[in-house]
Write an enzyme that holds these catalytic residues in place. Structure first.
Site, PDB file in Angstrom:
ATOM      1  N   SER A  64       0.957  -1.170   0.004  1.00  0.00           N
ATOM      2  CA  SER A  64      -0.024   0.008   0.014  1.00  0.00           C
ATOM      3  C   SER A  64       0.706   1.454   0.001  1.00  0.00           C
ATOM      4  O   SER A  64       0.384   2.082  -0.734  1.00  0.00           O
ATOM      5  CB  SER A  64      -0.815   0.023   1.316  1.00  0.00           C
ATOM      6  N   ALA A 158      -4.679  -0.345  -2.910  1.00  0.00           N
ATOM      7  CA  ALA A 158      -4.062   0.384  -1.615  1.00  0.00           C
ATOM      8  C   ALA A 158      -5.057   0.626  -0.434  1.00  0.00           C
ATOM      9  O   ALA A 158      -6.086   0.889  -0.688  1.00  0.00           O
ATOM     10  CB  ALA A 158      -3.229   1.552  -1.701  1.00  0.00           C
ATOM     11  N   LYS A 159      -4.525   0.038   0.545  1.00  0.00           N
ATOM     12  CA  LYS A 159      -5.588   0.337   1.986  1.00  0.00           C
ATOM     13  C   LYS A 159      -5.158   1.668   2.426  1.00  0.00           C
ATOM     14  O   LYS A 159      -4.583   1.924   3.287  1.00  0.00           O
ATOM     15  CB  LYS A 159      -5.167  -0.906   2.913  1.00  0.00           C
ATOM     16  N   ALA A 160      -5.671   2.740   1.609  1.00  0.00           N
ATOM     17  CA  ALA A 160      -5.455   4.042   1.768  1.00  0.00           C
ATOM     18  C   ALA A 160      -6.495   4.871   2.642  1.00  0.00           C
ATOM     19  O   ALA A 160      -7.696   4.681   2.285  1.00  0.00           O
ATOM     20  CB  ALA A 160      -5.183   4.989   0.316  1.00  0.00           C
ATOM     21  N   TYR A 164     -11.725   5.764   2.080  1.00  0.00           N
ATOM     22  CA  TYR A 164     -12.472   5.474   2.958  1.00  0.00           C
ATOM     23  C   TYR A 164     -13.650   6.542   3.649  1.00  0.00           C
ATOM     24  O   TYR A 164     -14.660   6.298   4.067  1.00  0.00           O
ATOM     25  CB  TYR A 164     -12.005   4.779   4.177  1.00  0.00           C
TER      26      TYR A 164
END
Length: 295
Positions: A64, A158-160, A164
């Site tokens: 990420s 990516a866990k950006a 969210y």
């Protein structure tokens, strides 16, 4: 019951290479990650003090960062040891674990090539996201207005943190209407995921799930697919249109927070949690139980 704020708790946080008391973990208001979303994170769970698939989460954490155009300034082994130490120092047992990395405050503009990359790891006690006693009744989902973006327009793998934003908006709106969460469509109007969990449907003993190309191919999602195949259940990853929801029998969510949670309603569509949902709950529970405990 008053909710304990997250900035005022007992415990310990690993921050930039050191274990420090929880309340001393601070960042400046002009941190780039706060203003421009240059932050990535992971969501992990420890069961009986052991983090489930910790290294896979650590590898995704580094990927990420690379997608977000920065590098984690610590090796994977250092991050893994830090996560384990934080869980131990915070009491072990069942905890939620949150590594996070962000650009610091040296530069305050869109460009921040020379900003320091900070890393912190926290953990805290966190029970099941949805009530275990009523889990098999199934939760209710709204259908979100916002959609998952075209992967050509956002760093979808990516866990950006910034990705969210629309999840928070959608979940808040759903909760105000009496739902537990919201189902999100992709940019072309096909079924994608929920605000923080992947989604599965069943029909005729077969599991169907959307292709994970504009949202994260969750580690829990991969685990559930593997567990289903071990049981001999066919899993089909494909495009699913909203109109198809009426034809499915069961629906369930999965994620680090949600674990495996059956669904009874998605907007106007209804489902009856059944044998496959129950089997996935049981198999996932067995999978996350540390082997020493299981023995």
């Amino acid at each position: 019951m008053a909710i304990l704020p997250f900035d005022d708790r007992d415990g310990f946080i690993w921050m930039d290479g050191k274990i420090i008391p929880w309340r001393e973990a601070k960042v400046h208001v002009l941190t780039h990650g706060l203003h421009y979303g240059s932050s990535i994170f992971e969501g992990e769970r420890a069961y009986d003090g052991v983090i489930f698939k910790s290294r896979e989460h650590g590898e995704r954490f580094r990927r990420s960062a690379e997608i977000m155009d920065f590098e984690i300034p610590y090796s994977l082994d250092v991050i893994e040891a830090a996560k384990a130490e934080v869980v131990r120092r915070n009491g072990g047992g069942s905890q939620y674990v949150r590594p996070v990395a962000w650009r610091g405050s040296e530069m305050m503009a869109v460009s921040a090539n020379h900003a320091t990359i900070h890393v912190a790891i926290t953990s805290w006690n966190w029970p099941s996201m949805f009530d275990p006693a009523t889990k098999m009744k199934g939760i209710r989902l709204d259908i979100a207005d916002y959609r998952r973006p075209d992967p050509a327009c956002a760093p979808a793998q990516a866990k950006a943190a910034g990705l969210y934003m629309i999840c928070t908006i959608s979940k808040h709106k759903a909760e105000r209407k009496g739902y537990s969460d919201a189902l999100m469509l992709d940019w072309q109007g096909r079924v994608a995921e929920c605000t923080g969990a992947n989604v599965f449907f069943t029909k005729g003993g077969v599991i169907h799930t959307p292709i994970a190309d504009c949202f994260l191919n969750g580690i829990t999602r991969q685990t559930i697919i593997d567990l289903a195949k071990r049981r001999g259940i066919e899993v089909i990853e494909r495009r699913i249109l909203p109109d198809e929801l009426a034809s499915f029998e069961e629906c369930f969510l999965c994620g680090t927070g949600a674990e495996v949670t059956p669904v009874a309603e998605v907007g106007p569509y209804t489902f009856k949690p059944g044998n496959i949902s129950r089997a996935m709950i049981d198999d996932y529970t067995a999978e996350v139980t540390p082997k020493s405990k299981a023995a």
